[in-house]
Design a protein around this motif. Structure first.
Motif, PDB file in Angstrom:
ATOM      1  N   GLU A  26      11.229  44.453 -23.267  1.00 45.39           N
ATOM      2  CA  GLU A  26       9.923  44.813 -22.728  1.00 45.39           C
ATOM      3  C   GLU A  26       9.571  43.965 -21.505  1.00 45.39           C
ATOM      4  O   GLU A  26       8.806  44.405 -20.632  1.00 45.39           O
ATOM      5  N   GLU A  27      10.126  42.764 -21.421  1.00 48.26           N
ATOM      6  CA  GLU A  27       9.862  41.905 -20.271  1.00 48.26           C
ATOM      7  C   GLU A  27      10.712  42.293 -19.061  1.00 48.26           C
ATOM      8  O   GLU A  27      10.444  41.828 -17.957  1.00 48.26           O
ATOM      9  N   LEU A  28      11.734  43.120 -19.278  1.00 44.81           N
ATOM     10  CA  LEU A  28      12.661  43.518 -18.207  1.00 44.81           C
ATOM     11  C   LEU A  28      12.721  45.046 -18.142  1.00 44.81           C
ATOM     12  O   LEU A  28      13.746  45.662 -18.455  1.00 44.81           O
ATOM     13  N   PRO A  29      11.640  45.683 -17.718  1.00 48.73           N
ATOM     14  CA  PRO A  29      11.563  47.154 -17.818  1.00 48.73           C
ATOM     15  C   PRO A  29      12.338  47.920 -16.754  1.00 48.73           C
ATOM     16  O   PRO A  29      12.575  49.112 -16.918  1.00 48.73           O
ATOM     17  N   ILE A  30      12.722  47.273 -15.663  1.00 43.32           N
ATOM     18  CA  ILE A  30      13.397  47.987 -14.575  1.00 43.32           C
ATOM     19  C   ILE A  30      14.908  47.868 -14.739  1.00 43.32           C
ATOM     20  O   ILE A  30      15.458  46.761 -14.775  1.00 43.32           O
ATOM     21  N   ILE A  31      15.576  48.996 -14.835  1.00 46.19           N
ATOM     22  CA  ILE A  31      17.014  49.056 -15.093  1.00 46.19           C
ATOM     23  C   ILE A  31      17.747  49.411 -13.798  1.00 46.19           C
ATOM     24  O   ILE A  31      17.516  50.468 -13.209  1.00 46.19           O
ATOM     25  N   ILE A  32      18.656  48.534 -13.381  1.00 47.83           N
ATOM     26  CA  ILE A  32      19.475  48.755 -12.185  1.00 47.83           C
ATOM     27  C   ILE A  32      20.918  48.952 -12.650  1.00 47.83           C
ATOM     28  O   ILE A  32      21.568  47.997 -13.102  1.00 47.83           O
ATOM     29  N   LEU A  33      21.415  50.160 -12.587  1.00 48.72           N
ATOM     30  CA  LEU A  33      22.764  50.441 -13.072  1.00 48.72           C
ATOM     31  C   LEU A  33      23.799  49.859 -12.112  1.00 48.72           C
ATOM     32  O   LEU A  33      23.720  50.055 -10.892  1.00 48.72           O
ATOM     33  N   THR A  34      24.783  49.173 -12.664  1.00 49.68           N
ATOM     34  CA  THR A  34      25.810  48.553 -11.814  1.00 49.68           C
ATOM     35  C   THR A  34      26.683  49.598 -11.138  1.00 49.68           C
ATOM     36  O   THR A  34      27.229  49.345 -10.063  1.00 49.68           O
ATOM     37  N   LYS A  35      26.811  50.781 -11.720  1.00 48.11           N
ATOM     38  CA  LYS A  35      27.679  51.806 -11.121  1.00 48.11           C
ATOM     39  C   LYS A  35      27.191  52.235  -9.744  1.00 48.11           C
ATOM     40  O   LYS A  35      27.983  52.698  -8.926  1.00 48.11           O
ATOM     41  N   GLY A  36      25.903  52.085  -9.475  1.00 46.89           N
ATOM     42  CA  GLY A  36      25.384  52.490  -8.186  1.00 46.89           C
ATOM     43  C   GLY A  36      24.963  51.370  -7.278  1.00 46.89           C
ATOM     44  O   GLY A  36      24.702  51.592  -6.097  1.00 46.89           O
ATOM     45  N   ASN A  37      24.882  50.135  -7.797  1.00 43.32           N
ATOM     46  CA  ASN A  37      24.264  49.050  -7.045  1.00 43.32           C
ATOM     47  C   ASN A  37      25.062  47.756  -7.021  1.00 43.32           C
ATOM     48  O   ASN A  37      24.576  46.754  -6.493  1.00 43.32           O
ATOM     49  N   THR A  38      26.259  47.775  -7.581  1.00 45.32           N
ATOM     50  CA  THR A  38      27.074  46.558  -7.646  1.00 45.32           C
ATOM     51  C   THR A  38      28.400  46.775  -6.936  1.00 45.32           C
ATOM     52  O   THR A  38      29.024  47.826  -7.085  1.00 45.32           O
ATOM     53  N   TRP A  39      28.819  45.772  -6.185  1.00 46.46           N
ATOM     54  CA  TRP A  39      30.117  45.777  -5.512  1.00 46.46           C
ATOM     55  C   TRP A  39      30.918  44.576  -5.985  1.00 46.46           C
ATOM     56  O   TRP A  39      30.365  43.488  -6.198  1.00 46.46           O
ATOM     57  N   ILE A  40      32.207  44.789  -6.170  1.00 43.49           N
ATOM     58  CA  ILE A  40      33.118  43.699  -6.527  1.00 43.49           C
ATOM     59  C   ILE A  40      34.043  43.469  -5.353  1.00 43.49           C
ATOM     60  O   ILE A  40      34.679  44.408  -4.861  1.00 43.49           O
ATOM     61  N   GLU A  41      34.095  42.247  -4.872  1.00 45.06           N
ATOM     62  CA  GLU A  41      34.830  41.935  -3.653  1.00 45.06           C
ATOM     63  C   GLU A  41      36.303  42.301  -3.769  1.00 45.06           C
ATOM     64  O   GLU A  41      36.933  42.105  -4.806  1.00 45.06           O
ATOM     65  N   GLY A  42      36.824  42.849  -2.682  1.00 49.22           N
ATOM     66  CA  GLY A  42      38.248  43.121  -2.600  1.00 49.22           C
ATOM     67  C   GLY A  42      38.697  44.420  -3.235  1.00 49.22           C
ATOM     68  O   GLY A  42      39.898  44.683  -3.322  1.00 49.22           O
ATOM     69  N   MET A  43      37.776  45.254  -3.658  1.00 48.82           N
ATOM     70  CA  MET A  43      38.175  46.499  -4.319  1.00 48.82           C
ATOM     71  C   MET A  43      38.624  47.547  -3.304  1.00 48.82           C
ATOM     72  O   MET A  43      38.032  47.688  -2.239  1.00 48.82           O
ATOM     73  N   ASP A  44      39.664  48.299  -3.668  1.00 45.13           N
ATOM     74  CA  ASP A  44      40.068  49.434  -2.844  1.00 45.13           C
ATOM     75  C   ASP A  44      39.324  50.672  -3.322  1.00 45.13           C
ATOM     76  O   ASP A  44      38.486  50.621  -4.225  1.00 45.13           O
ATOM     77  N   SER A  45      39.622  51.824  -2.707  1.00 49.98           N
ATOM     78  CA  SER A  45      38.871  53.040  -3.006  1.00 49.98           C
ATOM     79  C   SER A  45      39.058  53.492  -4.458  1.00 49.98           C
ATOM     80  O   SER A  45      38.102  53.966  -5.084  1.00 49.98           O
ATOM     81  N   GLN A  47      39.731  51.572  -7.156  1.00 52.12           N
ATOM     82  CA  GLN A  47      38.981  50.682  -8.032  1.00 52.12           C
ATOM     83  C   GLN A  47      37.479  50.898  -7.894  1.00 52.12           C
ATOM     84  O   GLN A  47      36.739  50.839  -8.869  1.00 52.12           O
ATOM     85  N   ASP A  48      37.044  51.172  -6.654  1.00 53.44           N
ATOM     86  CA  ASP A  48      35.626  51.407  -6.452  1.00 53.44           C
ATOM     87  C   ASP A  48      35.197  52.699  -7.131  1.00 53.44           C
ATOM     88  O   ASP A  48      34.062  52.803  -7.607  1.00 53.44           O
ATOM     89  N   ARG A  49      36.090  53.668  -7.185  1.00 54.21           N
ATOM     90  CA  ARG A  49      35.785  54.910  -7.892  1.00 54.21           C
ATOM     91  C   ARG A  49      35.567  54.639  -9.376  1.00 54.21           C
ATOM     92  O   ARG A  49      34.681  55.213 -10.007  1.00 54.21           O
ATOM     93  N   ASN A  50      36.370  53.753  -9.956  1.00 59.23           N
ATOM     94  CA  ASN A  50      36.185  53.378 -11.362  1.00 59.23           C
ATOM     95  C   ASN A  50      34.839  52.698 -11.568  1.00 59.23           C
ATOM     96  O   ASN A  50      34.162  52.913 -12.579  1.00 59.23           O
ATOM     97  N   LEU A  51      34.452  51.872 -10.604  1.00 55.71           N
ATOM     98  CA  LEU A  51      33.149  51.223 -10.685  1.00 55.71           C
ATOM     99  C   LEU A  51      32.037  52.256 -10.599  1.00 55.71           C
ATOM    100  O   LEU A  51      31.044  52.196 -11.332  1.00 55.71           O
ATOM    101  N   LEU A  52      32.190  53.242  -9.714  1.00 56.21           N
ATOM    102  CA  LEU A  52      31.217  54.311  -9.571  1.00 56.21           C
ATOM    103  C   LEU A  52      31.079  55.103 -10.867  1.00 56.21           C
ATOM    104  O   LEU A  52      29.984  55.495 -11.269  1.00 56.21           O
TER     105      LEU A  52
END
Length: 427
Positions: A26-45, A47-52
């Motif tokens: 309840e103290e953290l009501p805003i949800i930011i999904l990592t699939k759309g908002n997180t990048w991992i350094e050094g990923m190719d296309s 690997q980035d698709r898997n993240l997506l």
């Protein structure tokens, strides 16, 4: 109170102060999904698709850093947690706006893991960076969860359409043709990309028109292209569906130029030449559009590289069911690689002119700045356009702070010297 007891109480209080508070959902009501908002350094296309598709999953933290981006308008306290798990007890280091916090994960099923409270001192984009040094642990982080006073204002991040959110916002400049110009036969433009702004996946489109586009791309570490495409009047994303009488016909092409079809974002005729254009160099683009009779229009693209020193033909296409000269001259800047959506790119667009059917040049010094649906729906706010002396500029991606108002008008300083082109000598 006994001195020893008092000392024990002080240590206990200090220990509680340093220990990260456990937050409730309840103290953290805003949800930011990592699939759309997180990048991992050094990923190719791939690997980035898997993240997506899956968010941060089976991540080994010592291999690369995971960075999540979001924008707040308020500058007060923010509380941060994450929905995460680890296959074995692991300690991660979390950095937010230059302040670090160690976080232990011991749960093997996804659950809320508290990170800590931080003070936000400036409105704008913020980066939550997660690192670790355990090369044998496997981490899943599906959500970043935030709350607190700093989230009571506007908070911007990608909530849906994550493919487009990861690519980042596209930006456009539509040039205003002077009223005294008659039908536009030629459209001239120049682009200069500074060192470091030539990010993989960038398309610096110079000469856009109502039926197509023409510009230069960064396709790989060792491949760049000069790309010219014309859309078919038949609306489809599959070029094989286009009836023969509505297909784009290739009339001629330059040496070393590939021609074929394209799809996915409309369909039509495409041409490109592989050319390793350089940063810090102004390249010239010239587009001709002229009715060819029988309700057809011919579009021809020419490219001038100063290191070559002459105009070269890219291609000429005939578009059926069209009877027009150049309409809606414009430029755009887009990123077509999701893995580089967290890197900023910028291009200078200079010396825009049109040549009309009466034989007169007209300089275009005013442009309307627009952006795509990703920007308009406020998934991404890292977009800008403006003027720098006699040049316009466009900038996007990389989560910089300070966007330009969409649909605003921009004016650059006039150059006042028309291009010197002998059209009779064009190939």
């Amino acid at each position: 109170m006994h001195k020893l007891a008092l000392l024990f109480l002080v240590f206990a209080v200090l220990g509680c102060t340093n220990k990260a508070k456990k937050f409730t959902p309840e103290e953290l009501p805003i949800i930011i999904l990592t699939k759309g908002n997180t990048w991992i350094e050094g990923m190719d296309s791939k690997q980035d698709r898997n993240l997506l598709d899956n968010g941060v999953k089976d991540w080994t933290p010592n291999e690369a850093n995971a960075k999540t981006y979001f924008y707040t308008t308020e500058i007060r306290e923010i509380k941060i947690g994450m929905l995460a798990k680890a296959d074995k007890p692991t300690t991660l280091k979390v950095n937010f706006n230059g302040k670090s916090q160690s976080v232990k994960i011991s749960n093997t099923e996804l659950e809320l893991v508290s990170i800590g409270s931080f003070n936000i001192e400036n409105s704008g984009y913020h980066t939550l960076e997660i690192t670790g040094d355990d090369n044998s642990s496997s981490i899943d982080i599906s959500e970043i969860m935030i709350g607190g006073a700093a989230t009571e204002g506007k908070v911007y991040f990608a909530k849906d359409d994550f493919y487009w959110g990861r690519r980042g916002p596209s930006v456009h400049l539509t040039y205003q043709v002077p009223e005294e110009a008659s039908d536009v036969l030629y459209f001239y433009n120049e682009i200069n990309v500074a060192e470091g702004e030539d990010v993989l996946g960038s398309y610096f489109m110079a000469n856009g028109f109502a039926e197509g586009y023409f510009g230069m791309q960064v396709n790989g570490a060792d491949e760049r292209r000069i790309l010219f495409s014309v859309w078919s009047p038949f609306k489809t994303d599959n070029p094989k569906d286009i009836p023969e009488d509505q297909q784009i016909k290739m009339l001629k092409k330059g040496e070393g130029v590939y021609t074929g079809e394209f799809g996915n974002e409309g369909s039509g005729g495409q041409s490109y030449r592989k050319y390793m254009w350089k940063t810090g160099t102004s390249y010239r683009f010239l587009l001709k559009a002229e009715p060819a009779g029988n309700n057809n229009t011919d579009y021809t693209a020419y490219f001038f590289a100063p290191e070559i020193g002459e105009w070269e033909l890219i291609a000429s296409f005939r578009r059926p069911k069209t009877d027009t000269y150049v309409k809606r001259p414009h430029s755009f800047l887009e990123n077509f690689h999701t893995e580089t959506g967290n890197q900023t790119r910028k291009g200078l667009y200079s010396n825009q002119w049109v040549y009309d059917t009466k034989g007169n040049w007209h300089e275009m010094t005013t442009a309307k700045f627009t952006a795509d649906a990703t920007a308009r729906k406020e998934s991404r706010m890292d977009y800008a356009g403006g003027a720098e002396g006699t040049s316009f500029f466009m900038q996007n991606c990389g989560f910089f702070t300070g966007w330009t108002t969409i649909d605003s008008m921009i004016e650059r300083e006039p150059l006042g010297v028309a291009p010197k082109i002998d059209f009779s000598l064009l190939p």
